[in-house]
Design a protein around this motif. Structure first.
Motif, mmCIF file in Angstrom:
data_model
loop_
_atom_site.group_PDB
_atom_site.id
_atom_site.type_symbol
_atom_site.label_atom_id
_atom_site.label_comp_id
_atom_site.label_asym_id
_atom_site.label_seq_id
_atom_site.Cartn_x
_atom_site.Cartn_y
_atom_site.Cartn_z
ATOM 1 N N GLU A 203 55.365 -83.676 95.633
ATOM 2 C CA GLU A 203 55.569 -83.742 97.065
ATOM 3 C C GLU A 203 56.608 -82.753 97.575
ATOM 4 O O GLU A 203 56.438 -82.156 98.626
ATOM 5 N N GLY A 204 57.674 -82.539 96.849
ATOM 6 C CA GLY A 204 58.759 -81.696 97.347
ATOM 7 C C GLY A 204 58.406 -80.232 97.476
ATOM 8 O O GLY A 204 58.614 -79.617 98.517
ATOM 9 N N ASP A 205 57.842 -79.642 96.432
ATOM 10 C CA ASP A 205 57.576 -78.204 96.435
ATOM 11 C C ASP A 205 56.111 -77.858 96.179
ATOM 12 O O ASP A 205 55.775 -76.698 96.004
ATOM 13 N N ASN A 206 55.245 -78.856 96.154
ATOM 14 C CA ASN A 206 53.804 -78.665 96.001
ATOM 15 C C ASN A 206 53.434 -78.027 94.653
ATOM 16 O O ASN A 206 52.430 -77.334 94.545
ATOM 17 N N ALA A 207 54.249 -78.255 93.637
ATOM 18 C CA ALA A 207 53.947 -77.738 92.301
ATOM 19 C C ALA A 207 52.850 -78.593 91.664
ATOM 20 O O ALA A 207 52.852 -79.819 91.802
ATOM 21 N N PRO A 208 51.902 -77.972 90.960
ATOM 22 C CA PRO A 208 50.852 -78.753 90.307
ATOM 23 C C PRO A 208 51.428 -79.596 89.164
ATOM 24 O O PRO A 208 52.182 -79.103 88.339
ATOM 25 N N ILE A 209 51.059 -80.868 89.142
ATOM 26 C CA ILE A 209 51.566 -81.826 88.163
ATOM 27 C C ILE A 209 50.439 -82.208 87.213
ATOM 28 O O ILE A 209 49.288 -82.370 87.623
ATOM 29 N N SER A 210 50.784 -82.373 85.929
ATOM 30 C CA SER A 210 49.821 -82.788 84.911
ATOM 31 C C SER A 210 50.413 -83.893 84.064
ATOM 32 O O SER A 210 51.629 -84.048 83.987
ATOM 33 N N ILE A 211 49.538 -84.628 83.417
ATOM 34 C CA ILE A 211 49.936 -85.629 82.433
ATOM 35 C C ILE A 211 49.429 -85.140 81.098
ATOM 36 O O ILE A 211 48.237 -84.883 80.928
ATOM 37 N N ILE A 212 50.339 -84.999 80.138
ATOM 38 C CA ILE A 212 49.957 -84.619 78.788
ATOM 39 C C ILE A 212 50.089 -85.850 77.907
ATOM 40 O O ILE A 212 51.065 -86.570 77.993
ATOM 41 N N GLU A 213 49.040 -86.124 77.108
ATOM 42 C CA GLU A 213 49.028 -87.317 76.287
ATOM 43 C C GLU A 213 48.356 -87.036 74.954
ATOM 44 O O GLU A 213 47.638 -86.047 74.803
ATOM 45 N N GLU B 215 54.361 -90.831 73.774
ATOM 46 C CA GLU B 215 52.994 -90.346 73.611
ATOM 47 C C GLU B 215 52.329 -89.951 74.922
ATOM 48 O O GLU B 215 51.115 -89.814 74.992
ATOM 49 N N SER B 216 53.119 -89.785 75.977
ATOM 50 C CA SER B 216 52.611 -89.316 77.257
ATOM 51 C C SER B 216 53.785 -88.869 78.121
ATOM 52 O O SER B 216 54.817 -89.532 78.139
ATOM 53 N N VAL B 217 53.621 -87.737 78.821
ATOM 54 C CA VAL B 217 54.674 -87.215 79.688
ATOM 55 C C VAL B 217 54.020 -86.648 80.938
ATOM 56 O O VAL B 217 52.972 -86.004 80.871
ATOM 57 N N LYS B 218 54.656 -86.867 82.080
ATOM 58 C CA LYS B 218 54.187 -86.311 83.349
ATOM 59 C C LYS B 218 55.103 -85.152 83.712
ATOM 60 O O LYS B 218 56.321 -85.329 83.827
ATOM 61 N N THR B 219 54.532 -83.949 83.866
ATOM 62 C CA THR B 219 55.327 -82.751 84.109
ATOM 63 C C THR B 219 54.473 -81.713 84.841
ATOM 64 O O THR B 219 53.307 -81.974 85.149
ATOM 65 N N THR B 220 55.036 -80.543 85.096
ATOM 66 C CA THR B 220 54.271 -79.490 85.758
ATOM 67 C C THR B 220 53.259 -78.889 84.789
ATOM 68 O O THR B 220 53.376 -79.028 83.577
ATOM 69 N N ASP B 221 52.277 -78.199 85.341
ATOM 70 C CA ASP B 221 51.213 -77.604 84.523
ATOM 71 C C ASP B 221 51.769 -76.609 83.506
ATOM 72 O O ASP B 221 51.390 -76.632 82.335
ATOM 73 N N ALA B 222 52.657 -75.728 83.962
ATOM 74 C CA ALA B 222 53.188 -74.691 83.070
ATOM 75 C C ALA B 222 53.974 -75.308 81.922
ATOM 76 O O ALA B 222 53.829 -74.889 80.769
ATOM 77 N N ARG B 223 54.789 -76.296 82.210
ATOM 78 C CA ARG B 223 55.561 -76.947 81.155
ATOM 79 C C ARG B 223 54.653 -77.709 80.203
ATOM 80 O O ARG B 223 54.905 -77.764 78.996
ATOM 81 N N ALA B 224 53.605 -78.322 80.730
ATOM 82 C CA ALA B 224 52.668 -79.063 79.879
ATOM 83 C C ALA B 224 51.970 -78.126 78.901
ATOM 84 O O ALA B 224 51.773 -78.472 77.728
ATOM 85 N N LYS B 225 51.617 -76.940 79.349
ATOM 86 C CA LYS B 225 50.944 -75.985 78.472
ATOM 87 C C LYS B 225 51.877 -75.488 77.378
ATOM 88 O O LYS B 225 51.458 -75.286 76.238
#
Length: 98
Positions: free
Chosen positions: A85-95, A13-23
């Motif tokens: 940290e590695g590539d400065n990609a925006p990270i989001s949590i989808i829940e 019921e919750s995943v931490k991923t990049t913004d594009a994948r979360a959308k």
């Protein structure tokens, strides 16, 4: 890849991923929850075609979908969580919304 993410999202019921994948994940996850709200055998088979884990489908139809009986959409929430940290990609949590 998105099938695995949807399975993990519905399982935990919750995943931490990049913004594009979360959308992209939001689109599929909300469709799966809508199928769960229908609750018939055809909807269960359609969910099994995407999710491929019978335990997660059972959880979707018995626990997650009844929670949203009176809600007509907007079952998920995306919150910004900074940058990777590695590539400065925006990270989001989808829940799931409670």
């Amino acid at each position: 890849m998105l099938r695995n993410m949807v399975t993990s999202f519905l399982k935990y019921e919750s995943v931490k991923t990049t913004d594009a994948r979360a959308k992209e994940l939001r689109k599929i996850a909300e469709k799966m929850i809508t199928l769960g709200k229908r609750g018939d055998m055809h909807a269960r088979r359609q969910a099994l075609a995407v999710i491929r884990d019978r335990d997660v489908v059972a959880k979707l139809f018995s626990e997650i979908s009844p929670r949203y009986r009176d809600r007509s959409g907007g079952y998920t929430r995306i919150m910004k969580a900074g940058y990777r940290e590695g590539d400065n990609a925006p990270i989001s949590i989808i829940e799931c919304v409670r």
